[in-house]
Scaffold this motif. Structure first.
Motif, PDB file in Angstrom:
ATOM      1  N   VAL A 136      40.782  26.055  49.293  1.00  0.00           N
ATOM      2  CA  VAL A 136      39.949  26.081  50.697  1.00  0.00           C
ATOM      3  C   VAL A 136      40.613  25.158  51.702  1.00  0.00           C
ATOM      4  O   VAL A 136      41.332  24.071  51.190  1.00  0.00           O
ATOM      5  CB  VAL A 136      38.645  25.814  50.424  1.00  0.00           C
ATOM      6  CG1 VAL A 136      37.696  25.776  51.805  1.00  0.00           C
ATOM      7  CG2 VAL A 136      37.913  26.716  49.458  1.00  0.00           C
ATOM      8  N   LEU A 159      34.798  28.800  45.656  1.00  0.00           N
ATOM      9  CA  LEU A 159      35.691  29.014  46.274  1.00  0.00           C
ATOM     10  C   LEU A 159      37.017  28.313  45.881  1.00  0.00           C
ATOM     11  O   LEU A 159      36.754  27.257  45.257  1.00  0.00           O
ATOM     12  CB  LEU A 159      35.361  28.462  47.790  1.00  0.00           C
ATOM     13  CG  LEU A 159      34.240  29.175  48.653  1.00  0.00           C
ATOM     14  CD1 LEU A 159      33.820  28.457  49.942  1.00  0.00           C
ATOM     15  CD2 LEU A 159      34.391  30.763  49.004  1.00  0.00           C
ATOM     16  N   SER A 166      29.141  32.403  53.908  1.00  0.00           N
ATOM     17  CA  SER A 166      29.024  32.189  52.531  1.00  0.00           C
ATOM     18  C   SER A 166      27.657  31.741  52.366  1.00  0.00           C
ATOM     19  O   SER A 166      27.146  32.069  51.166  1.00  0.00           O
ATOM     20  CB  SER A 166      30.070  31.172  52.324  1.00  0.00           C
ATOM     21  OG  SER A 166      31.315  31.613  52.489  1.00  0.00           O
ATOM     22  N   ASN A 174      36.297  36.133  46.395  1.00  0.00           N
ATOM     23  CA  ASN A 174      37.103  34.950  46.787  1.00  0.00           C
ATOM     24  C   ASN A 174      37.965  34.995  45.424  1.00  0.00           C
ATOM     25  O   ASN A 174      39.251  34.326  45.962  1.00  0.00           O
ATOM     26  CB  ASN A 174      36.174  33.804  46.757  1.00  0.00           C
ATOM     27  CG  ASN A 174      37.168  32.508  47.403  1.00  0.00           C
ATOM     28  OD1 ASN A 174      37.601  31.884  46.712  1.00  0.00           O
ATOM     29  ND2 ASN A 174      37.580  32.555  48.529  1.00  0.00           N
ATOM     30  N   THR A 210      41.642  30.513  51.335  1.00  0.00           N
ATOM     31  CA  THR A 210      40.471  30.459  52.060  1.00  0.00           C
ATOM     32  C   THR A 210      40.330  29.715  53.174  1.00  0.00           C
ATOM     33  O   THR A 210      40.666  28.375  53.169  1.00  0.00           O
ATOM     34  CB  THR A 210      39.337  30.321  51.103  1.00  0.00           C
ATOM     35  OG1 THR A 210      39.414  31.109  49.925  1.00  0.00           O
ATOM     36  CG2 THR A 210      37.984  30.618  51.826  1.00  0.00           C
TER      37      THR A 210
END
Length: 797
Positions: free
Chosen positions: A757, A754, A712, A722, A728
Motif C-alpha cells: 500500500v 491490503l 474500502s 486486493n 495498492t
C-alpha cells in the motif's frame, strides 16, 4: 498475488519540531503583514480622534490635634484649651469626608461644573472650560426638569453672536432664543445670564453649551477623584483626578481642599460659639446679683453709720481669712455646678456643653470634652446622612450615656462641695464664737461683704473666660495643610501612543496567529503530507496531487503538458517504479488498484490521470471499473455508462474481454473496461474464480492495469480482489478525509487485507503542496504576484 500479513509496531510520536511549527505560520506571512498594517492604522486613527487625559495631583497633611507636643507658636494657647476638639477623628474618617457626596456637591456648585463649553471646530471636539468666549451664570435651575431632558439634546445649545446679542439654538427642538449680554434669559429649565469674556474674540462659532444636573456631575467627579493615604503611618493624603481639561481638574482639587478646610473651621468654632453664649448669659445674671449685693452693702453702712470697723476685728479676721477664702472657692464651684446642671437639664438635644469654665474636678472636664467631641462627630456625619444611619445611632447612644455620666458627676461634685461647705461653716461658727463680742452689725456687714467678694470673683472669672473664648475664635487654623497645590502632568496618561502602537503591533501578529491556530486546532482533516507522515509512517506517501481550481482541466492532455497536475502524476509514476522495484521487478502486466476509505476522495480522477501519464510513456494501459456498485468512469468517458463490462463478464460466460474492452478517446494507448451493469450481489461476483482469470488475462494484454475500486470502509469488494493487486494506491483527500480514518488503512495493512500500500494525497492546496511549496518554484509557470499569494493563502479565513 498473496502475501503474508505483516504486523509492524507503530512508531512512537516524535518530539515537536519548532521549525516545522513556525513554518505552519510563516507561509501565511502576507496575512500577518496585512493584519499588522490594519491594526497599526486603526491605532493611529484611535490616537488621532481620542481626547487625551491628564493626571492632576494635590497633596495635604491632616493636622494631628491630639499631639502632645504642639508647635511653638501655638504652645501659648495650650493652657487656654484652644487646641482641643476633633481629636477623636481618625485619618480614615477624614478621607471619607473628602470623598463624600456632600463635599463634591459643594465643589460642583462653587465652580458651576454642570455647565460645559465645547468647541466643535476640530476633531475631536474639546471642552474649553473658562477659555470660552462667553460664560454662563446660572441664576435659577429646575433640577428635575433638566433631569428629564438629560438623555435628549434639549439640554444642549449652540451659541452664536448676532451684533451685540447672542443666539441660543436648542439642539433638540431647534428653537432659537435671543439673549443680551448680562441680561437674564429663560431657557426652559433654567434662567441664565450670558457674559462675554473681555479676552475673547468678537466673533466666534461652533461653540456648544451643555447643561447637566448637579447630581449627575457630582456622581461623575466623585467616582473620578481618588483620595489615597500615602503611608499608613502618616497623615499625608494625595488627591488625584484624571481629566482632559487640566485647568478644570486643578480647580476641582483646590476647591475640594478649600471646602474641606472651611467645614472643619466651622466645626471647630461651633463649640466656641456655644461657650460664648453660655458665658454671656451667666455674666448678665451675675452682674444683676453683684449690683444687688453692692447696693445692700451701701445701704447697710449708711443706715448704721459705719466707717472703719476693720481695725476692731483685725485679729479675728486674720484667723478667719483662710476659712473665708476657702468658702469663696467652694461657693464658686457650687455656683458653677448648679449652672451646668441647669444647662444640662434645660438644653436641647445636640447642644454642646460649655467647656473650660474652671471646674476643679478634671474628670468632669474630661467627660464634658468627650461629650462635645461625640456631638460634633455625629453632627458632621448627620449632615451627609440620616438619623437612621447605624453610625449616627451608635453615636447618639454614646452621647446619651456620656450626658448622663456628666450630670451624675456634676451632682456628685455638688454634693461633695456642699458637705465641704458645711464643714467650713462649722469651723466658721467656731471662729464666730470667738468674735461674739463684735457687734452684730459687724457680723452682718461681713456677710454682705463676703457675698460681694463671691459675686465679684465669679464675674471676673467669666470675663476672663469670655476673652479666652474670643481669642480661640480668632486663631482657628485650617485643618488641612496644603503640601502641594493641584498640578497637572505635561504628558497625557491616556491614551499612551507607545503602548497603543505596541498593542496594535502585537494584536496584528496575534489575530492571524490565533485564527490559524484555532483553525488548525479545530481541523480534524488531513491537510498536507506532514499530517500523513506523522500518523502513518508504516505506509509510504508515493505522491501528492495538487488542487484543481474550478474551471481548470481535470485531465492531463499529452506529453507536452507542463502543468502542476501533470508534473505531480509524473512524480507519482516515478515513485511507483521505485516501489514496484522494491517488491520485485515486473516489466509488464502491473496491476495497480486505487482505493480509498470513503467515496469522494478522488479515486476515478487519479485513475484516469495516472493512466494517461503511463500511456504518454508508450505503455499500453487499461482502466478497469472495479466499483460495481457506483460506477464513476462515465465522468471522463461518458459512453462507459451504457457499456457492458466487468459485471457482465463475471455473470455471463458468453462474454469475452475482447468484446468488452473499448478504446479510450483520451489516448491511443489507453483502453477501458467499464463496470458494466449494476449487479444485486457485487461481493459474490468478486468471489468467483472468474475474477482471477479476468485479471490474469488483462495482465497478459496490457503493461498496466489500473483498477478503480470501491471505498474500502464502506464495502468489502476491494478487500476481496486486493490479492490480485501488485500495488495498492490508497487515496487521501486533503481537507476532506478525517485524520482518524488513517487508522482504517493502517489496520487493513496490518491485518493483511491490503498489501503493498502507498498513500496518494489528493486535492492539496498549493500552500501545502510538497514541503509547503517553500521554495516558490513551479516548473514551467511564471512567479505569482504578491496579491495572488495573499489570495492563495487566505484559505484559513
Amino acid at each position: 498475488m498473496s502475501q503474508t500479513p505483516q504486523y509492524t509496531q507503530r512508531p512512537q510520536e516524535e518530539e515537536i519540531n519548532l521549525r516545522e511549527e513556525l513554518e505552519k505560520y510563516l507561509k501565511y506571512w502576507p496575512w500577518f503583514l496585512l493584519a499588522v498594517i490594519v491594526c497599526v492604522a486603526l491605532a493611529f486613527t484611535y490616537l488621532k480622534f481620542t481626547t487625551a487625559s491628564y493626571n492632576t495631583t494635590a497633596s495635604i497633611i491632616i493636622k494631628d490635634e491630639d499631639s502632645k507636643g504642639p508647635s511653638s507658636e501655638m504652645s501659648a494657647f495650650v493652657d487656654l484649651g484652644l487646641l482641643s476638639g476633633m481629636g477623636t477623628n481618625s485619618i480614615e474618617n477624614e478621607i471619607g469626608i473628602l470623598k463624600s457626596r456632600r463635599m463634591m456637591t459643594e465643589v460642583v456648585k462653587a465652580l458651576q461644573l454642570n455647565v460645559q463649553y465645547i468647541d466643535e471646530t476640530g476633531i475631536p471636539a474639546k471642552e474649553v472650560y473658562l477659555n470660552s468666549p462667553v460664560l454662563v451664570q446660572i441664576l435659577k435651575m429646575d433640577e428635575q426638569k433638566l433631569k428629564d431632558l438629560a438623555e435628549s439634546e434639549d439640554s444642549e445649545f449652540y451659541v452664536s453672536q448676532s451684533g451685540n446679542d447672542f443666539l441660543l439654538t436648542n439642539l433638540g427642538s431647534g428653537k432659537i432664543l435671543k439673549a443680551k449680554a448680562g441680561m437674564p434669559v429663560e431657557i426652559g429649565f433654567a434662567t441664565v445670564v450670558l457674559n462675554p469674556q473681555d479676552s475673547a474674540a468678537s466673533e466666534f462659532s461652533d461653540l456648544k453649551i451643555r447643561f447637566s444636573t448637579i447630581q449627575g456631575v457630582t456622581s461623575a467627579y466623585r467616582a473620578k477623584v481618588m483620595v489615597n493615604l500615602t503611608d499608613k503611618n502618616s497623615s499625608l493624603i494625595e488627591l488625584s483626578l484624571e481629566d482632559p481639561v487640566k485647568a478644570k481638574a486643578r480647580d476641582i482639587l483646590d476647591q475640594l481642599i478649600l471646602e474641606y478646610n472651611r467645614e472643619a473651621i466651622e466645626d471647630k468654632n461651633l463649640v466656641a460659639r456655644n461657650t460664648a453664649k453660655f458665658i454671656d448669659e451667666r455674666l448678665s445674671i451675675i452682674n444683676e446679683e453683684l449690683d444687688s449685693v453692692e447696693t445692700g452693702k451701701e445701704e447697710f453702712k449708711q443706715d448704721n453709720q459705719l466707717t472703719d470697723i476693720q481695725a476692731e476685728s483685725s485679729l479675728f479676721i486674720e484667723n478667719a481669712s483662710e476659712f473665708n477664702k476657702r468658702q469663696q472657692e467652694m461657693g464658686t464651684q457650687v455656683e458653677l455646678a448648679n449652672a451646668m446642671i441647669e444647662y444640662l437639664r434645660n438644653g436641647s438635644e445636640g447642644d454642646l456643653l460649655p467647656a473650660n469654665l474652671g471646674i476643679s474636678q478634671q474628670s468632669v472636664n474630661q467627660r464634658i470634652q468627650e461629650y462635645n467631641d461625640l456631638v460634633l462627630e455625629r453632627n458632621r456625619i448627620l449632615s451627609g446622612s440620616t438619623a437612621k444611619n447605624p453610625i449616627v445611632v451608635r453615636l447618639s447612644s454614646q452621647i446619651d450615656q456620656i450626658k448622663g455620666n456628666v450630670l451624675q458627676s456634676l451632682q456628685r461634685m455638688r454634693d461633695n462641695l456642699k458637705i465641704a461647705q458645711e464643714d467650713l461653716n462649722r469651723q466658721s461658727a467656731v471662729i464666730g464664737s470667738k468674735i461674739s463680742a463684735v457687734p452684730g452689725k459687724e457680723r452682718l456687714y461681713r456677710g454682705i461683704e463676703r457675698q460681694q467678694n463671691i459675686k465679684e470673683s465669679l464675674y471676673i472669672f467669666l470675663l476672663q473666660k469670655r476673652e479666652e473664648n474670643s481669642l480661640s475664635l480668632a486663631v482657628t487654623a485650617p485643618k488641612a495643610k496644603i503640601v502641594d497645590s493641584a498640578y497637572s502632568s505635561d504628558q497625557p496618561i491616556s491614551p499612551k501612543p507607545k503602548i497603543i502602537l505596541l498593542a496594535a503591533l502585537i494584536l496584528g501578529m496575534l489575530i492571524p496567529f490565533l485564527i490559524i491556530y484555532i483553525s488548525q486546532l479545530l481541523n480534524n482533516k488531513i491537510q498536507n503530507r506532514a499530517d500523513l507522515d506523522k500518523a502513518a509512517k508504516e505506509i509510504p506517501v508515493v505522491g501528492e496531487i495538487p488542487k484543481v481550481k474550478r474551471g481548470d482541466k481535470e485531465l492531463i492532455d499529452n506529453k507536452s503538458d507542463r502543468s502542476i497536475l501533470a508534473e505531480a502524476f509524473r512524480i507519482l509514476h516515478t515513485n511507483l517504479q521505485y516501489l514496484l522495484a522494491s517488491n520485485g521487478d515486473k516489466k509488464s502486466g502491473v496491476k495497480i488498484f486505487i482505493t480509498s476509505t470513503v467515496k469522494g476522495e478522488g479515486k476515478t480522477f487519479a485513475a484516469f490521470n495516472l493512466a494517461v501519464t503511463l500511456a504518454n510513456t508508450g505503455k499500453k494501459v487499461v482502466i478497469v471499473g472495479g466499483d460495481l456498485r457506483n460506477p464513476q468512469l462515465q465522468r471522463y468517458e461518458a459512453e462507459t455508462k451504457s457499456m457492458l463490462g466487468v459485471s457482465d463478464y463475471l455473470i455471463n460466460n458468453s462474454h469475452s474481454l475482447d468484446g468488452l474492452i473499448k478504446q479510450s478517446a483520451l489516448h491511443s494507448n489507453l483502453s477501458l473496461l467499464a463496470s458494466g451493469s449494476i449487479p444485486p450481489n457485487p461481493a459474490e461476483l468478486w468471489r468467483l474464480d472468474k475474477s482471477g482469470q479476468m485479471f490474469a488475462e488483462l495482465e497478459t494484454r496490457f503493461d498496466y492495469v489500473i483498477v478503480d475500486t470501491a471505498p474500502s470502509m464502506l464495502v468489502a469488494d476491494t478487500f476481496l480482489i486486493n490479492k490480485f493487486a501488485d500495488l495498492t494506491l490508497y487515496m487521501i483527500r486533503a481537507g476532506y478525509t478525517e485524520k482518524k480514518l488513517q487508522e482504517f488503512a493502517l489496520d487493513a495493512k496490518r491485518d493483511g487485507k491490503l498489501h503493498d500500500v502507498g498513500f496518494v494525497l489528493n486535492d492539496v492546496e498549493l500552500s501545502n503542496f510538497g514541503y509547503g511549496n517553500k521554495y516558490g518554484y513551479v516548473y514551467g509557470q511564471e512567479e505569482t504576484s504578491f496579491w495572488d499569494k495573499i489570495r492563495g493563502k487566505a484559505m484559513f479565513w
